[in-house]
Design an enzyme around this catalytic site. Structure first.
Site, PDB file in Angstrom:
ATOM      1  N   THR A 202       0.855  -1.191   0.000  1.00  0.00           N
ATOM      2  CA  THR A 202       0.000   0.000   0.000  1.00  0.00           C
ATOM      3  C   THR A 202       0.888   1.237   0.000  1.00  0.00           C
ATOM      4  O   THR A 202       1.351   1.654  -1.047  1.00  0.00           O
ATOM      5  CB  THR A 202      -0.968  -0.007   1.194  1.00  0.00           C
ATOM      6  OG1 THR A 202      -0.244  -0.258   2.403  1.00  0.00           O
ATOM      7  CG2 THR A 202      -2.027  -1.081   1.025  1.00  0.00           C
ATOM      8  N   LYS A 228       4.115  -7.106   3.673  1.00  0.00           N
ATOM      9  CA  LYS A 228       3.894  -5.688   3.398  1.00  0.00           C
ATOM     10  C   LYS A 228       3.726  -4.970   4.720  1.00  0.00           C
ATOM     11  O   LYS A 228       3.288  -5.542   5.725  1.00  0.00           O
ATOM     12  CB  LYS A 228       2.673  -5.468   2.508  1.00  0.00           C
ATOM     13  CG  LYS A 228       1.319  -5.851   3.088  1.00  0.00           C
ATOM     14  CD  LYS A 228       0.647  -4.815   3.979  1.00  0.00           C
ATOM     15  CE  LYS A 228       0.539  -3.477   3.280  1.00  0.00           C
ATOM     16  NZ  LYS A 228      -0.061  -2.466   4.250  1.00  0.00           N
ATOM     17  N   THR A 239       1.441  -6.895  12.985  1.00  0.00           N
ATOM     18  CA  THR A 239       1.871  -5.578  12.549  1.00  0.00           C
ATOM     19  C   THR A 239       2.017  -5.439  11.047  1.00  0.00           C
ATOM     20  O   THR A 239       2.682  -4.537  10.589  1.00  0.00           O
ATOM     21  CB  THR A 239       3.211  -5.193  13.231  1.00  0.00           C
ATOM     22  OG1 THR A 239       4.236  -6.107  12.827  1.00  0.00           O
ATOM     23  CG2 THR A 239       3.079  -5.206  14.723  1.00  0.00           C
ATOM     24  N   GLU A 326       6.877   4.614   7.343  1.00  0.00           N
ATOM     25  CA  GLU A 326       6.431   5.833   6.677  1.00  0.00           C
ATOM     26  C   GLU A 326       7.244   7.041   7.145  1.00  0.00           C
ATOM     27  O   GLU A 326       7.307   7.348   8.330  1.00  0.00           O
ATOM     28  CB  GLU A 326       4.941   6.054   6.950  1.00  0.00           C
ATOM     29  CG  GLU A 326       4.068   5.040   6.233  1.00  0.00           C
ATOM     30  CD  GLU A 326       2.605   5.129   6.621  1.00  0.00           C
ATOM     31  OE1 GLU A 326       1.792   4.570   5.873  1.00  0.00           O
ATOM     32  OE2 GLU A 326       2.284   5.737   7.652  1.00  0.00           O
ATOM     33  N   THR A 458      -7.232  11.184   1.654  1.00  0.00           N
ATOM     34  CA  THR A 458      -7.560  12.273   0.735  1.00  0.00           C
ATOM     35  C   THR A 458      -6.585  12.340  -0.420  1.00  0.00           C
ATOM     36  O   THR A 458      -6.795  13.078  -1.361  1.00  0.00           O
ATOM     37  CB  THR A 458      -7.538  13.621   1.488  1.00  0.00           C
ATOM     38  OG1 THR A 458      -6.252  13.817   2.089  1.00  0.00           O
ATOM     39  CG2 THR A 458      -8.610  13.666   2.536  1.00  0.00           C
TER      40      THR A 458
END
Length: 458
Positions: A202, A228, A239, A326, A458
């Site tokens: 993702t 992933k 996790t 991230e 978004t």
């Protein structure tokens, strides 16, 4: 019980856009899947194994594929993956402890309770199918039933994993239309495994895939895997999403215990942001096609060898997930020694790796050893603080519970270089003279983490 404490040598993760060094990267691009996302660097400890290509399809009896099925909100990166086994494979699973568990998690738990074997694992990206009620669960069941019919196997032999936005049901019509093509695409090729590893990503910046070959008793055994994960990463099983395959021959009871031990030493020892997902799942399948003698007890030499293989494959994938956190600029590896048990050392290591203050200090290139000591102290493990020692890389910051004079500029430079090269920051903590040793992995906390997650839907 066998306690695996492999010796880890020093490695440096490369910059993804720079030259690849110090690792062997097996990736295939002929099917185009790898063009969407590069492969993660995978590092293994020294041991009686060698890294091989093939990922989840490396072990005998397994095939894989990944295709674009129209489930992603944008782009045409593959979003459907399938792993199959030619025979009834002994199955095991580990799942999130989040009470808000996704429909595929609930289904897989039920399927594993009803059957010791499985033949296929279907994975979709795009929609988590979590918090979607009875309709979401029915979507899962329809996808499972259709795949079982196409493969001509029982529905209980199909397992399913989903990842994506919570609260969104699977785009069922698109998935069902894509299943015939997905089934026709499975192969034991490197390309098949690569496309599957890409399809399950993702927000990942890299795909995670690994395979090894090693001796177990008198036989050669292969263990492969893919995973992933990049955000919502925190210990509490598992996790992330993952699939592990092997051609070792092992009984169901032993296999399920081995998998849980390996998960505890790997995926339950990584953290990015302190959030445990609704969809965390690891499924592990054993085909038994290697020709190795059946492993029926945890106390055998062969069980010890296979456990070590499982441990390092899962740890390799786990470290790649933490490295790919991230917004992260570096991997943080925490090693704790001197406790009374492996579990206590692992708990302290996890506490340090999870600390937002430690993570922020690493990103700020601040060698703030006080934050490390504090995180060790609130881990919930009793130890004599007068025996506490802390090292950052090769720099000794604290000994016998007291601060040491150290070159702050050099320590800060160590952190800076790790961030500039997307390398590894190593924190070593000792709390006593006990035999316990454990590791945990995390990443630094950057401004980009907030930006990525502020804009996620978004």
């Amino acid at each position: 019980m066998y306690i695996c404490v492999p010796h880890y040598v020093s490695y440096k993760f490369p910059v993804l856009c720079g030259p690849k060094k110090n690792f062997r990267l097996f990736a295939a691009t002929s099917d185009g899947a790898a063009d969407y996302i590069p492969a993660a660097p995978i590092f293994l400890p020294e041991g009686p194994w060698k890294q091989i290509p093939g990922g989840v399809a490396a072990a005998k009896g397994f095939k894989a594929a990944g295709i674009y099925g129209g489930l992603r909100a944008k782009g045409e990166k593959p979003d459907l993956a399938l792993v199959t086994c030619d025979v009834d494979a002994i199955s095991a699973g580990a799942f999130t402890t989040n009470v808000v568990a996704a429909a595929p998690v609930l289904y897989c738990k039920s399927a594993l309770n009803m059957s010791d074997t499985a033949r296929a694992i279907l994975i979709n990206a795009g929609q988590a199918n979590a918090a979607t009620g009875n309709e979401g669960f029915q979507d899962t069941m329809e996808c499972v039933s259709e795949l079982a019919e196409l493969l001509q196997i029982r529905t209980t032999e199909v397992l399913i994993e989903s990842t994506g936005v919570i609260g969104q049901r699977i785009k069922k019509d698109a998935l069902l239309r894509s299943l015939p093509k997905l089934v026709d695409s499975v192969s034991s090729s490197i390309e098949g495994a690569t496309s599957a590893a890409v399809a399950i990503t993702t927000t990942d910046l890299v795909s995670k895939s690994i395979a090894i070959e090693s001796q177990v008793g008198v036989s050669t055994v292969r263990v492969g895997g893919m995973a992933k994960g990049s955000g919502m990463i925190h210990p509490n099983m598992a996790t992330m999403l993952g699939v592990i395959t092997t051609d070792a021959l092992v009984t169901s009871g032993v296999w399920r215990k081995m998998v849980q031990v390996a998960v505890n030493r790997s995926f339950n020892q990584i953290t990015v942001d302190g959030d445990t997902s609704t969809n965390d799942t690891v499924i592990a399948l054993s085909s038994g096609l290697s020709g190795s003698p059946r492993i029926s007890t945890l106390n055998s030499h062969e069980a010890t060898q296979l456990q070590a293989c499982l441990d390092i494959v899962m740890q390799g994938l786990a470290k790649s997930i933490a490295w790919d956190g991230e917004g992260a600029t570096c991997l943080i590896e925490v090693t704790v020694e001197g406790t009374g048990s492996e579990a206590e050392a692992a708990k302290i290591a996890r506490s340090i790796a999870s600390s937002s203050l430690v993570k922020a200090a690493v990103y700020g290139r601040d060698p703030n050893w006080g934050r490390i000591a504090a995180a060790a102290g609130y881990a919930g493990v009793s130890f004599n603080q007068n025996k506490l020692q802390v090292l950052l890389g090769d720099t000794h910051l604290m000994k016998d519970g007291e601060p040491l004079e150290f070159d702050r500029a050099a320590a800060s430079n160590y952190l800076r270089k790790a961030g500039e090269t997307h390398g590894t920051v190593r924190i070593h903590v000792s709390v006593g003279d006990g035999p316990g040793r454990g590791q945990a992995w995390g990443c630094d906390l950057s401004y980009d983490y907030v930006k990525i997650n502020a804009e996620y839907t978004t």
